[in-house]
Motif scaffolding. Structure first.
Motif, PDB file in Angstrom:
ATOM      1  N   PRO A 111      -1.280 -10.165  -4.520  1.00 31.69           N
ATOM      2  CA  PRO A 111      -1.390  -8.967  -3.691  1.00 31.69           C
ATOM      3  C   PRO A 111      -2.829  -8.462  -3.652  1.00 31.69           C
ATOM      4  O   PRO A 111      -3.676  -8.916  -4.434  1.00 31.69           O
ATOM      5  N   PRO A 112      -3.121  -7.520  -2.769  1.00 33.27           N
ATOM      6  CA  PRO A 112      -4.405  -6.807  -2.880  1.00 33.27           C
ATOM      7  C   PRO A 112      -4.466  -6.111  -4.238  1.00 33.27           C
ATOM      8  O   PRO A 112      -3.428  -5.906  -4.884  1.00 33.27           O
ATOM      9  N   LEU A 113      -5.657  -5.733  -4.675  1.00 34.07           N
ATOM     10  CA  LEU A 113      -5.793  -5.075  -5.966  1.00 34.07           C
ATOM     11  C   LEU A 113      -4.915  -3.826  -6.011  1.00 34.07           C
ATOM     12  O   LEU A 113      -5.055  -2.927  -5.189  1.00 34.07           O
ATOM     13  N   THR A 114      -4.004  -3.806  -6.958  1.00 30.08           N
ATOM     14  CA  THR A 114      -3.035  -2.725  -7.113  1.00 30.08           C
ATOM     15  C   THR A 114      -2.887  -2.450  -8.597  1.00 30.08           C
ATOM     16  O   THR A 114      -3.045  -3.356  -9.420  1.00 30.08           O
ATOM     17  N   ARG A 115      -2.556  -1.220  -8.948  1.00 29.71           N
ATOM     18  CA  ARG A 115      -2.369  -0.833 -10.336  1.00 29.71           C
ATOM     19  C   ARG A 115      -0.900  -0.528 -10.630  1.00 29.71           C
ATOM     20  O   ARG A 115      -0.177  -0.011  -9.772  1.00 29.71           O
ATOM     21  N   THR A 116      -0.475  -0.827 -11.842  1.00 28.27           N
ATOM     22  CA  THR A 116       0.853  -0.423 -12.291  1.00 28.27           C
ATOM     23  C   THR A 116       0.850   1.063 -12.636  1.00 28.27           C
ATOM     24  O   THR A 116      -0.194   1.728 -12.590  1.00 28.27           O
ATOM     25  N   GLU A 121      -3.808  -3.991 -13.986  1.00 33.10           N
ATOM     26  CA  GLU A 121      -3.808  -4.814 -12.772  1.00 33.10           C
ATOM     27  C   GLU A 121      -2.383  -5.297 -12.543  1.00 33.10           C
ATOM     28  O   GLU A 121      -1.704  -5.741 -13.463  1.00 33.10           O
ATOM     29  N   LEU A 122      -1.898  -5.217 -11.302  1.00 29.43           N
ATOM     30  CA  LEU A 122      -0.472  -5.378 -11.027  1.00 29.43           C
ATOM     31  C   LEU A 122       0.088  -6.712 -11.489  1.00 29.43           C
ATOM     32  O   LEU A 122       1.186  -6.768 -12.060  1.00 29.43           O
ATOM     33  N   GLU A 171     -13.786  -3.481  -9.854  1.00 24.18           N
ATOM     34  CA  GLU A 171     -12.952  -3.877  -8.727  1.00 24.18           C
ATOM     35  C   GLU A 171     -13.649  -4.815  -7.763  1.00 24.18           C
ATOM     36  O   GLU A 171     -12.988  -5.555  -7.023  1.00 24.18           O
ATOM     37  N   TYR A 174     -12.575  -8.522  -8.047  1.00 19.78           N
ATOM     38  CA  TYR A 174     -11.165  -8.913  -7.922  1.00 19.78           C
ATOM     39  C   TYR A 174     -10.991 -10.106  -6.987  1.00 19.78           C
ATOM     40  O   TYR A 174     -11.488 -10.118  -5.856  1.00 19.78           O
ATOM     41  N   LYS A 176      -7.560 -12.292  -5.872  1.00 18.98           N
ATOM     42  CA  LYS A 176      -6.105 -12.245  -6.031  1.00 18.98           C
ATOM     43  C   LYS A 176      -5.540 -13.524  -6.641  1.00 18.98           C
ATOM     44  O   LYS A 176      -4.563 -13.477  -7.412  1.00 18.98           O
ATOM     45  N   HIS A 220       3.011 -11.292   0.126  1.00 18.22           N
ATOM     46  CA  HIS A 220       1.649 -10.781   0.273  1.00 18.22           C
ATOM     47  C   HIS A 220       0.694 -11.797   0.915  1.00 18.22           C
ATOM     48  O   HIS A 220      -0.475 -11.484   1.121  1.00 18.22           O
TER      49      HIS A 220
END
Length: 306
Positions: A111-116, A121-122, A171, A174, A176, A220
């Motif tokens: 996915p694109p950079l995403t946080r939990t 990092e997701l 960031e 990053y 993916k 994604h």
């Protein structure tokens, strides 16, 4: 299509009545097929899913009856939120004194950079740390003969652990696919350390590469991903893709063994080719016992602070 069997062929003649399995990410794709196949063989299955209603709809559509009649229960689990993971582990443990199979199947890819919810990092947070907390939370329910199956991927060849910045706090760095590879390496290292710590209790762990399977995991991805990273790779259907997971969970051939990387319903050796070229096997860094011990200690620190 690979030469591997289907899930039903793997389970032919196997009676799982009296056994209990937990399957994460069981509302679609490989997880749903794994839950279906195990339940069809008589196993009591707890489907740990982010959307319980979606799981119920999927099972009712497939079976035409109440999921409870098939020996499948549903527990809410969001691996991207450790509060949810801890609640799910407590609920499962409260309702099931013995768990024979823990299938850490759920995941997210590229996915694109995403946080939990805790800022991880997701991909690393979901694919590894969420399953780390769930597994540790259920260890008291696992006894002699229990198996833990961690869904990894040949994608682990894309990256080892990025210890300098595993969560991409910078960031700008990053990538993916690199992040996906790191999370899949973590799945294998987790397997190695689980085996080292718990084999003397009769608990054995396996890492599985299911192959390239057309599922929601690819949601994604864009056209470029399919024409570059995934170009030329054979695509399996879910009944063949989930076969190695089911084989890892039930094969008599694997009794008393663990800490292994499996693909195509066989024990794989070191990688002999690149991810892009379709070569099989594992990267040596993913089976390094020192890296595995380091990952466990790091994971404990990460979740303790969250």
């Amino acid at each position: 299509m690979t030469g591997r069997p289907s899930t039903d062929e793997v389970l032919r003649g196997i009676d799982l009545r009296g056994r209990t399995a937990v399957v994460t990410g069981a509302s679609s794709g490989l997880g749903l097929e794994t839950a279906r196949a195990l339940a069809a063989a008589g196993c009591t299955v707890i489907a740990a899913v982010r959307d319980p209603e979606r799981m119920r709809r999927a099972l009712n559509a497939a079976a035409g009856d109440d999921p409870a009649d098939r020996g499948i229960g549903v527990v809410e689990l969001d691996l991207a939120d450790l509060d949810s993971v801890r609640s799910a582990a407590a609920a499962i443990a409260a309702g099931h004194p013995v768990i024979d199979l823990l299938i850490n199947n759920a995941g997210v890819m590229a996915p694109p950079l995403t946080r939990t919810a805790q800022g991880f990092e997701l991909q690393l947070g979901t694919n590894h740390l969420g399953h780390f907390v769930l597994t540790v939370g259920l260890l008291d329910r696992l006894g002699a003969g229990a198996r833990i199956v961690n869904l990894s991927s040949r994608g682990h060849l894309m990256s080892g652990m990025r210890w300098a910045d595993p969560h991409y706090r910078d960031e700008s760095g990053y990538d993916k696919w690199q992040a996906y590879g790191q999370s899949k390496t973590a799945n294998v290292l987790f397997t190695v350390e689980l085996e080292r710590r718990f084999a003397d209790r009769g608990i054995h762990a396996f890492a599985v590469h299911p192959g390239v399977v057309a599922t929601d995991l690819a949601r994604h991805l864009g056209r470029e991903d399919f024409t570059t990273v995934l170009s030329g790779l054979a695509v399996a259907d879910v009944r063949h893709g989930a076969a190695t997971t089911v084989w890892a969970a039930t094969s008599v051939e694997l009794q008393g063994r663990g800490g292994l990387y499996l693909e195509d319903c066989r024990v794989a050796g070191p990688a002999s080719g690149s991810q892009e070229g379709g070569g099989g096997g594992y990267a040596p860094y993913a089976m390094d016992p020192d890296e595995a011990a380091r990952l466990w200690s790091w994971s404990e620190e990460q979740v303790r602070r969250s």
